[in-house]
Design a protein around this motif. Structure first.
Motif, PDB file in Angstrom:
ATOM      1  N   SER A  60      19.870 -53.832 -40.054  1.00  0.00           N
ATOM      2  CA  SER A  60      20.229 -52.632 -40.828  1.00  0.00           C
ATOM      3  C   SER A  60      19.333 -51.438 -40.515  1.00  0.00           C
ATOM      4  O   SER A  60      19.183 -50.530 -41.347  1.00  0.00           O
ATOM      5  CB  SER A  60      20.232 -52.910 -42.339  1.00  0.00           C
ATOM      6  N   ASN A  61      18.744 -51.446 -39.331  1.00  0.00           N
ATOM      7  CA  ASN A  61      18.072 -50.247 -38.853  1.00  0.00           C
ATOM      8  C   ASN A  61      19.152 -49.287 -38.379  1.00  0.00           C
ATOM      9  O   ASN A  61      20.139 -49.696 -37.763  1.00  0.00           O
ATOM     10  CB  ASN A  61      17.124 -50.581 -37.706  1.00  0.00           C
ATOM     11  N   THR A  62      18.958 -48.010 -38.658  1.00  0.00           N
ATOM     12  CA  THR A  62      20.011 -47.042 -38.382  1.00  0.00           C
ATOM     13  C   THR A  62      19.532 -45.912 -37.478  1.00  0.00           C
ATOM     14  O   THR A  62      18.330 -45.649 -37.359  1.00  0.00           O
ATOM     15  CB  THR A  62      20.531 -46.433 -39.693  1.00  0.00           C
ATOM     16  N   ASN A  63      20.506 -45.273 -36.857  1.00  0.00           N
ATOM     17  CA  ASN A  63      20.235 -44.109 -36.029  1.00  0.00           C
ATOM     18  C   ASN A  63      21.438 -43.171 -36.145  1.00  0.00           C
ATOM     19  O   ASN A  63      22.573 -43.644 -36.277  1.00  0.00           O
ATOM     20  CB  ASN A  63      20.017 -44.514 -34.576  1.00  0.00           C
ATOM     21  N   TYR A  64      21.163 -41.882 -36.091  1.00  0.00           N
ATOM     22  CA  TYR A  64      22.224 -40.895 -36.301  1.00  0.00           C
ATOM     23  C   TYR A  64      22.160 -39.791 -35.252  1.00  0.00           C
ATOM     24  O   TYR A  64      21.090 -39.451 -34.744  1.00  0.00           O
ATOM     25  CB  TYR A  64      22.083 -40.244 -37.680  1.00  0.00           C
ATOM     26  N   ALA A  65      23.324 -39.223 -34.988  1.00  0.00           N
ATOM     27  CA  ALA A  65      23.353 -38.012 -34.179  1.00  0.00           C
ATOM     28  C   ALA A  65      22.654 -36.902 -34.954  1.00  0.00           C
ATOM     29  O   ALA A  65      22.722 -36.856 -36.187  1.00  0.00           O
ATOM     30  CB  ALA A  65      24.796 -37.616 -33.883  1.00  0.00           C
ATOM     31  N   ASP A  66      21.982 -36.027 -34.231  1.00  0.00           N
ATOM     32  CA  ASP A  66      21.253 -34.942 -34.892  1.00  0.00           C
ATOM     33  C   ASP A  66      22.170 -34.109 -35.781  1.00  0.00           C
ATOM     34  O   ASP A  66      21.761 -33.624 -36.837  1.00  0.00           O
ATOM     35  CB  ASP A  66      20.596 -34.041 -33.848  1.00  0.00           C
ATOM     36  N   SER A  67      23.414 -33.962 -35.365  1.00  0.00           N
ATOM     37  CA  SER A  67      24.347 -33.106 -36.081  1.00  0.00           C
ATOM     38  C   SER A  67      24.738 -33.643 -37.453  1.00  0.00           C
ATOM     39  O   SER A  67      25.256 -32.890 -38.288  1.00  0.00           O
ATOM     40  CB  SER A  67      25.611 -32.890 -35.245  1.00  0.00           C
ATOM     41  N   VAL A  68      24.495 -34.933 -37.702  1.00  0.00           N
ATOM     42  CA  VAL A  68      24.898 -35.519 -38.991  1.00  0.00           C
ATOM     43  C   VAL A  68      23.723 -36.055 -39.792  1.00  0.00           C
ATOM     44  O   VAL A  68      23.920 -36.522 -40.928  1.00  0.00           O
ATOM     45  CB  VAL A  68      25.943 -36.642 -38.792  1.00  0.00           C
ATOM     46  N   LYS A  69      22.528 -35.992 -39.249  1.00  0.00           N
ATOM     47  CA  LYS A  69      21.358 -36.506 -39.974  1.00  0.00           C
ATOM     48  C   LYS A  69      21.204 -35.806 -41.314  1.00  0.00           C
ATOM     49  O   LYS A  69      21.320 -34.593 -41.409  1.00  0.00           O
ATOM     50  CB  LYS A  69      20.095 -36.300 -39.131  1.00  0.00           C
ATOM     51  N   GLY A  70      20.941 -36.610 -42.333  1.00  0.00           N
ATOM     52  CA  GLY A  70      20.778 -36.064 -43.673  1.00  0.00           C
ATOM     53  C   GLY A  70      22.078 -35.878 -44.422  1.00  0.00           C
ATOM     54  O   GLY A  70      22.064 -35.598 -45.632  1.00  0.00           O
ATOM     55  N   ARG A  71      23.218 -36.024 -43.734  1.00  0.00           N
ATOM     56  CA  ARG A  71      24.514 -35.854 -44.393  1.00  0.00           C
ATOM     57  C   ARG A  71      25.342 -37.142 -44.374  1.00  0.00           C
ATOM     58  O   ARG A  71      26.106 -37.396 -45.310  1.00  0.00           O
ATOM     59  CB  ARG A  71      25.318 -34.754 -43.687  1.00  0.00           C
ATOM     60  N   PHE A  72      25.206 -37.928 -43.309  1.00  0.00           N
ATOM     61  CA  PHE A  72      25.980 -39.166 -43.165  1.00  0.00           C
ATOM     62  C   PHE A  72      25.064 -40.374 -43.349  1.00  0.00           C
ATOM     63  O   PHE A  72      23.888 -40.342 -42.971  1.00  0.00           O
ATOM     64  CB  PHE A  72      26.611 -39.246 -41.781  1.00  0.00           C
ATOM     65  N   THR A  73      25.648 -41.450 -43.882  1.00  0.00           N
ATOM     66  CA  THR A  73      24.913 -42.687 -44.064  1.00  0.00           C
ATOM     67  C   THR A  73      25.776 -43.868 -43.637  1.00  0.00           C
ATOM     68  O   THR A  73      26.887 -44.046 -44.153  1.00  0.00           O
ATOM     69  CB  THR A  73      24.498 -42.891 -45.529  1.00  0.00           C
ATOM     70  N   ILE A  74      25.270 -44.651 -42.703  1.00  0.00           N
ATOM     71  CA  ILE A  74      25.973 -45.862 -42.259  1.00  0.00           C
ATOM     72  C   ILE A  74      25.396 -47.061 -42.998  1.00  0.00           C
ATOM     73  O   ILE A  74      24.187 -47.131 -43.248  1.00  0.00           O
ATOM     74  CB  ILE A  74      25.868 -46.035 -40.727  1.00  0.00           C
ATOM     75  N   SER A  75      26.263 -47.997 -43.347  1.00  0.00           N
ATOM     76  CA  SER A  75      25.815 -49.214 -44.017  1.00  0.00           C
ATOM     77  C   SER A  75      26.755 -50.351 -43.640  1.00  0.00           C
ATOM     78  O   SER A  75      27.808 -50.132 -43.052  1.00  0.00           O
ATOM     79  CB  SER A  75      25.783 -49.020 -45.539  1.00  0.00           C
ATOM     80  N   ARG A  76      26.350 -51.558 -43.990  1.00  0.00           N
ATOM     81  CA  ARG A  76      27.158 -52.717 -43.639  1.00  0.00           C
ATOM     82  C   ARG A  76      27.114 -53.748 -44.753  1.00  0.00           C
ATOM     83  O   ARG A  76      26.136 -53.831 -45.501  1.00  0.00           O
ATOM     84  CB  ARG A  76      26.694 -53.329 -42.321  1.00  0.00           C
ATOM     85  N   ASP A  77      28.182 -54.537 -44.829  1.00  0.00           N
ATOM     86  CA  ASP A  77      28.253 -55.666 -45.751  1.00  0.00           C
ATOM     87  C   ASP A  77      28.648 -56.873 -44.910  1.00  0.00           C
ATOM     88  O   ASP A  77      29.821 -57.048 -44.569  1.00  0.00           O
ATOM     89  CB  ASP A  77      29.284 -55.394 -46.848  1.00  0.00           C
TER      90      ASP A  77
END
Length: 116
Positions: A60-77
């Motif tokens: 559950s370590n995550t990485n984001y494109a700079d354009s969406v950092k702080g606005r998008f959140t990825i998660s998993r079940d």
């Protein structure tokens, strides 16, 4: 055969939110295999190349494109074999088809349109 089915797209006004879901299925994609698989969300806008939006690994370590950092959140079940993308503060430039990806497999995509 592995299959990903995305859902949750739609039309939203700038500043709004959407939550995308990706359901993984397939006999060879058991729960235990899913839990150790990295999952990603990509998007493709008209006339542009497909780009990585967000990534989550088995820990559950995550990485984001700079354009969406702080606005998008990825998660998993892992129990449900689901991956989510919570999108807040949406902008018109976020308009694209969003795809779920893992193990060299793509979903069919879900359209997100941000417009007033």
């Amino acid at each position: 055969q592995v299959q990903f089915v995305e859902s949750g797209g739609g039309l939203v006004q700038p500043g709004g939110s959407l939550r995308l879901s990706c359901a993984a299925s397939g006999n060879i994609f058991s729960g235990s295999i899913f839990s150790i698989s990295a999952m990603s969300w990509y998007r493709q806008a008209p006339g542009k190349q497909r780009e990585l939006v967000a990534y989550i690994d088995s820990g559950s370590n995550t990485n984001y494109a700079d354009s969406v950092k702080g606005r998008f959140t990825i998660s998993r079940d892992n129990a449900k074999k689901m991956v989510y993308l919570q999108m807040d503060g949406l902008k018109p430039e976020d308009t694209a088809v969003y795809y779920c990806y893992s193990a060299n497999k793509w979903g069919q995509g879900t359209q997100v349109t941000v417009s007033s």
